[in-house]
Write a protein that holds these residues in place. Structure first.
Motif, PDB file in Angstrom:
ATOM      1  N   PRO A   1       5.228   9.933  -4.017  1.00 42.36           N
ATOM      2  CA  PRO A   1       4.432  10.114  -5.095  1.00 42.36           C
ATOM      3  C   PRO A   1       5.128  11.046  -6.054  1.00 42.36           C
ATOM      4  CG  PRO A   1       3.074  10.036  -3.260  1.00 42.36           C
ATOM      5  CD  PRO A   1       4.712   9.831  -2.698  1.00 42.36           C
ATOM      6  N   GLU A   2       5.132  10.890  -7.263  1.00 47.38           N
ATOM      7  CA  GLU A   2       6.044  11.623  -8.249  1.00 47.38           C
ATOM      8  C   GLU A   2       5.348  12.938  -8.213  1.00 47.38           C
ATOM      9  OE1 GLU A   2       6.770  12.138 -13.071  1.00 47.38           O
ATOM     10  OE2 GLU A   2       5.541  10.211 -12.260  1.00 47.38           O
ATOM     11  N   LEU A   3       4.121  13.362  -7.977  1.00 38.14           N
ATOM     12  CA  LEU A   3       3.654  14.812  -7.860  1.00 38.14           C
ATOM     13  C   LEU A   3       4.138  15.544  -6.745  1.00 38.14           C
ATOM     14  CD1 LEU A   3       0.068  14.572  -9.058  1.00 38.14           C
ATOM     15  CD2 LEU A   3       2.261  14.976 -10.510  1.00 38.14           C
ATOM     16  N   ALA A   4       4.556  14.797  -5.655  1.00 41.35           N
ATOM     17  CA  ALA A   4       5.179  15.390  -4.565  1.00 41.35           C
ATOM     18  C   ALA A   4       6.425  15.590  -4.873  1.00 41.35           C
ATOM     19  CB  ALA A   4       4.812  14.632  -3.093  1.00 41.35           C
TER      20      ALA A   4
ATOM     21  N   ARG B   1       1.655  -4.096  -7.909  1.00 39.64           N
ATOM     22  CA  ARG B   1       2.917  -3.588  -7.136  1.00 39.64           C
ATOM     23  C   ARG B   1       3.588  -4.827  -6.508  1.00 39.64           C
ATOM     24  NH1 ARG B   1       6.937  -3.053  -6.024  1.00 39.64           N
ATOM     25  NH2 ARG B   1       8.210  -1.511  -4.232  1.00 39.64           N
ATOM     26  N   ALA B   2       2.745  -5.811  -5.905  1.00 35.63           N
ATOM     27  CA  ALA B   2       3.569  -6.710  -5.473  1.00 35.63           C
ATOM     28  C   ALA B   2       4.003  -7.749  -6.291  1.00 35.63           C
ATOM     29  CB  ALA B   2       2.371  -7.933  -4.632  1.00 35.63           C
ATOM     30  N   GLU B   3       3.697  -7.667  -7.624  1.00 37.37           N
ATOM     31  CA  GLU B   3       4.202  -8.614  -8.625  1.00 37.37           C
ATOM     32  C   GLU B   3       5.407  -7.760  -9.496  1.00 37.37           C
ATOM     33  OE1 GLU B   3       3.551 -11.629  -9.906  1.00 37.37           O
ATOM     34  OE2 GLU B   3       1.741 -12.023  -9.133  1.00 37.37           O
ATOM     35  N   GLY B   4       5.765  -6.478  -9.023  1.00 34.83           N
ATOM     36  CA  GLY B   4       6.919  -5.818  -9.673  1.00 34.83           C
ATOM     37  C   GLY B   4       6.350  -5.274 -10.890  1.00 34.83           C
TER      38      GLY B   4
ATOM     39  N   ILE C   1       0.789  -1.230   0.016  1.00 32.76           N
ATOM     40  CA  ILE C   1       0.168   0.138   0.100  1.00 32.76           C
ATOM     41  C   ILE C   1       0.900   1.076  -0.011  1.00 32.76           C
ATOM     42  CG2 ILE C   1      -1.520   1.179   1.362  1.00 32.76           C
ATOM     43  CD1 ILE C   1      -2.703  -1.456   2.209  1.00 32.76           C
ATOM     44  N   GLU C   2       1.769   1.179   0.726  1.00 30.31           N
ATOM     45  CA  GLU C   2       2.772   2.398   0.834  1.00 30.31           C
ATOM     46  C   GLU C   2       3.661   2.707  -0.230  1.00 30.31           C
ATOM     47  OE1 GLU C   2       4.517   1.639   4.821  1.00 30.31           O
ATOM     48  OE2 GLU C   2       2.505   1.785   5.896  1.00 30.31           O
ATOM     49  N   THR C   3       3.926   1.590  -1.015  1.00 25.18           N
ATOM     50  CA  THR C   3       4.927   1.961  -1.886  1.00 25.18           C
ATOM     51  C   THR C   3       4.207   1.889  -3.442  1.00 25.18           C
ATOM     52  OG1 THR C   3       5.386  -0.372  -2.194  1.00 25.18           O
ATOM     53  CG2 THR C   3       7.001   0.911  -0.609  1.00 25.18           C
TER      54      THR C   3
END
Length: 228
Positions: free
Chosen positions: A203-206, A158-161, A28-30
């Protein structure tokens, strides 16, 4: 007391082992919205089906399961989708204050052309009939349910890369015509899907100065709106 006739269908609701819980929170966090970092390598069919299986396991109001998934691999269709996006993106840039336009235009939004797979996620409002448990007083619940499917797919990826980017800058009629989607079907998401070898730590926008994450404590009220 009468025995529960559905007791055979129940399983334990106990917590997961600590390592499993940590993995869920890490996913979730990544999770990130990928815009440009896709690799060209095709995704194996069994992997794609695992991602779709995760999406199909999402909660849905009234168990209506309103989603469909259009897998788009044809480069010509993806190029046409990118052209539709590009036109809408030029319009979007003009909607922001002048001092924000340079930052907006600097964001690389090349996922449609770079990712080997796009998935158009749609919502069928008629799937469970005219009256649906839980949708009787809020007709938007079918779309909300479909968004849960998108989130499930994203976390599984995300878990699968695998990276996922959600493209929403379209005129709906352009996608409808391109993919032959009937008028009664709602278009919820165009997802760019592909392997990535790097993700932004935040996050990219941050990272690029567009917007910061809001403090959670400012968003939580107790019992009534605005009361902490």
């Amino acid at each position: 007391m009468q025995p529960d006739p559905f007791a055979h269908a129940l399983i334990s609701a106990g917590e997961f082992p600590e390592c499993d819980r940590a993995a869920v929170y890490r996913v979730i966090e990544t999770r990130r919205d990928v815009r440009d970092q896709f690799l060209p390598d095709p995704l194996p069919d069994d992997l794609v089906m695992r991602l779709l299986g995760a999406a199909h396991s999402a909660p849905s109001v009234g168990f209506m399961q309103p989603w469909n998934f259009i897998l788009v691999r044809d480069p010509e269709i993806r190029q046409a989708a990118w052209s539709a996006f590009s036109r809408a993106n030029d319009e979007a840039a003009e909607m922001f204050p002048e001092e924000r336009r340079d930052i907006y235009r600097s964001l690389k939004l090349e996922g449609i052309r770079k990712a080997p797979l796009s998935i158009c996620v749609t919502c069928d409002p008629d799937r469970a009939g005219p009256v649906v448990i839980g949708r009787t007083h809020d007709p938007r619940m079918d779309v909300y349910s479909t968004v849960c499917a998108v989130q499930n797919l994203w976390l599984a990826a995300r878990a699968e890369g695998v990276g996922v980017g959600w493209v929403s800058i379209f005129h709906e009629e352009d996608l409808r015509a391109l993919l032959g989607i009937p008028e009664r079907i709602r278009i919820v998401a165009w997802l760019c899907v592909g392997y990535v070898d790097q993700l932004y730590r935040e996050p990219e926008l941050a990272v690029k100065g567009w917007r910061e994450r809001l403090p959670l404590e400012d968003l939580v009220f107790t019992d009534r709106w605005g009361e902490c």
